[in-house]
Design a protein around this motif. Structure first.
Motif, PDB file in Angstrom:
ATOM      1  N   GLU A 141      83.010 -15.842  50.723  1.00 18.86           N
ATOM      2  CA  GLU A 141      81.489 -16.372  50.223  1.00 18.86           C
ATOM      3  C   GLU A 141      81.361 -15.850  48.965  1.00 18.86           C
ATOM      4  N   THR A 142      82.295 -15.490  48.477  1.00 22.11           N
ATOM      5  CA  THR A 142      82.147 -14.858  46.826  1.00 22.11           C
ATOM      6  C   THR A 142      82.563 -16.195  46.108  1.00 22.11           C
ATOM      7  N   GLN A 151      80.662  -4.899  50.814  1.00 16.64           N
ATOM      8  CA  GLN A 151      80.134  -6.125  50.516  1.00 16.64           C
ATOM      9  C   GLN A 151      79.500  -6.182  48.875  1.00 16.64           C
ATOM     10  N   GLU A 152      78.422  -4.848  49.133  1.00 15.66           N
ATOM     11  CA  GLU A 152      78.058  -4.645  47.717  1.00 15.66           C
ATOM     12  C   GLU A 152      79.039  -4.410  46.601  1.00 15.66           C
ATOM     13  N   LEU A 158      81.974  -5.000  46.600  1.00 14.56           N
ATOM     14  CA  LEU A 158      82.833  -6.296  46.282  1.00 14.56           C
ATOM     15  C   LEU A 158      82.272  -7.100  44.873  1.00 14.56           C
ATOM     16  N   GLY A 159      80.895  -7.224  45.237  1.00 12.80           N
ATOM     17  CA  GLY A 159      79.907  -7.959  44.415  1.00 12.80           C
ATOM     18  C   GLY A 159      80.094  -7.182  42.901  1.00 12.80           C
ATOM     19  N   PRO A 205      81.055 -15.274  40.365  1.00  8.95           N
ATOM     20  CA  PRO A 205      81.645 -15.853  41.623  1.00  8.95           C
ATOM     21  C   PRO A 205      83.278 -15.641  41.314  1.00  8.95           C
ATOM     22  N   SER A 206      83.939 -15.508  42.298  1.00  5.04           N
ATOM     23  CA  SER A 206      85.160 -15.598  42.383  1.00  5.04           C
ATOM     24  C   SER A 206      85.875 -17.107  42.251  1.00  5.04           C
ATOM     25  N   LEU A 229      83.465  -7.721  41.158  1.00  5.59           N
ATOM     26  CA  LEU A 229      83.507  -9.023  40.305  1.00  5.59           C
ATOM     27  C   LEU A 229      82.390  -9.182  39.395  1.00  5.59           C
ATOM     28  N   THR A 248      83.345 -12.907  54.556  1.00  4.61           N
ATOM     29  CA  THR A 248      82.547 -12.043  53.456  1.00  4.61           C
ATOM     30  C   THR A 248      83.314 -12.488  52.122  1.00  4.61           C
ATOM     31  N   ALA A 249      84.673 -12.377  52.166  1.00  5.66           N
ATOM     32  CA  ALA A 249      85.475 -12.647  50.860  1.00  5.66           C
ATOM     33  C   ALA A 249      85.239 -13.988  50.282  1.00  5.66           C
ATOM     34  N   VAL A 290      90.445 -12.888  44.389  1.00  2.00           N
ATOM     35  CA  VAL A 290      90.171 -12.097  45.551  1.00  2.00           C
ATOM     36  C   VAL A 290      91.102 -12.027  46.487  1.00  2.00           C
TER      37      VAL A 290
END
Length: 334
Positions: free
Chosen positions: A230-231, A201-202, A204-205, A212-213, A208, A227-228, A148
């Protein structure tokens, strides 16, 4: 000669285009007839009078720490073979002077501009490019990674995005407009997410794919950077190098959080970068070589030198794509 001069700290309009006395190189120095001058975010910070870990410059001054052009004069002790050569240099954190039709720098800081590389690309790689190489060497990306990148449409972000895809990684870029998302995808991203829209944020999930990243490259900081980061899953690597968020702070984790999450986090600039084998000059050489070979392709947005204030405003309001470069005009009269 003409230069952008700053006589006070403040908004972009403190940058004024003026005729100034010609510069002459001293011993061990050269003078460049500037064709391209890099604009760095730190230039805007110092112009506004915010120290941000660096001493404020003495005024009046000419900003600009990155310059490319043609050597048109050399000082005592400098090889005259440099005369007429295309060259690029990082002028230094304290010296500055790149926003001008001519700039003086140490001959030791010069690099020949490789054949086939234009001056816009060369001036991008001497500063932003060397930072990208330093970050990439610490990130050690591979085809197993899910990466990310924040500020993925910027000068540094576009280079990192290209490198992630070249490594075979899955790459997700965060950017702030539809146009910027298009640019991120053009640079090879598998997915691009607009962080200015509700529910990003959703998304981004979703980008992915629910996994997880493994690497987050963060030049934004603040809530977005957090936020980035925390992935990241267990074993993930978090490299941070900027703080352009409105909060004006890096994304960082406490030792307790790192232990609980099973990730590593490091500041990828400063001592971490200066301590890499071969030092900063080797990073500059590598950056120029990679660009000349097409391994990295700098994205550049140019402004005439006389519009330096406009360039600063655009950079500060996140209205730019890629690296911002000033171009002295052929007719240098105001």
């Amino acid at each position: 000669m003409y230069a952008i001069r700053q006589h006070a700290f403040g908004a972009p309009d403190v940058l004024v285009y003026e005729e100034v006395e010609p510069l002459s190189p001293g011993p061990g120095e050269v003078r460049l007839a500037v064709t391209a001058a890099g604009v760095h975010l730190m230039d805007t910070v110092l112009r506004a009078g915010r120290e941000m870990g660096m001493a404020l410059p003495h005024l009046p001054m000419t900003p600009g720490r990155e310059a490319a052009g043609v050597v048109d004069a050399v000082g005592a002790g400098v090889d005259e073979g440099w005369l007429g050569e295309r060259a690029v240099a990082y002028l230094g954190h304290e010296r500055n002077g790149g926003y001008a039709t001519h700039a003086v720098t140490s001959a030791a800081s010069l690099h020949h501009v490789p054949d086939g590389l234009d001056d816009n690309a060369a001036v991008t790689m001497i500063g932003t490019g060397r930072t990208a190489i330093g970050i990439l060497e610490q990130a050690a990306l591979s085809a197993e990674d899910v990466v990310v990148v924040t500020a993925a449409a910027g000068g540094l972000g576009t280079l990192l995005m290209q490198a992630a895809r070249r490594a075979g990684a899955v790459a997700v870029g965060l950017a702030g407009s539809r146009h910027k998302l298009d640019v991120v995808l053009e640079q090879g991203a598998n997915h691009a997410v607009d962080y200015t829209l509700p529910g990003w944020q959703e998304r981004l999930g979703d980008a992915l794919g629910g996994v997880p990243s493994t690497v987050v490259l963060d030049g934004v900081g603040g809530r977005l950077g957090r936020t980035a980061a925390e992935t990241l899953g267990a074993g993930g690597r978090h490299l941070y190098y900027g703080w352009v968020s409105d909060e004006g702070r890096f994304t960082s984790f406490s030792p307790q959080e790192l232990g609980q999450r099973g990730i590593t986090s490091r500041l990828a600039v400063g001592p971490s970068m200066f301590g890499l084998p071969g030092g900063i000059r080797r990073l500059e050489e590598t950056a120029l070589q990679w660009a000349a070979a097409g391994r990295l392709r700098p994205v550049v947005q140019c402004f005439p030198l006389v519009r330096a204030a406009e360039a600063h405003h655009a950079l500060e309001t996140r209205a730019t794509i890629g690296k911002v470069v000033l171009r002295p005009e052929i007719d240098r009269r105001p």
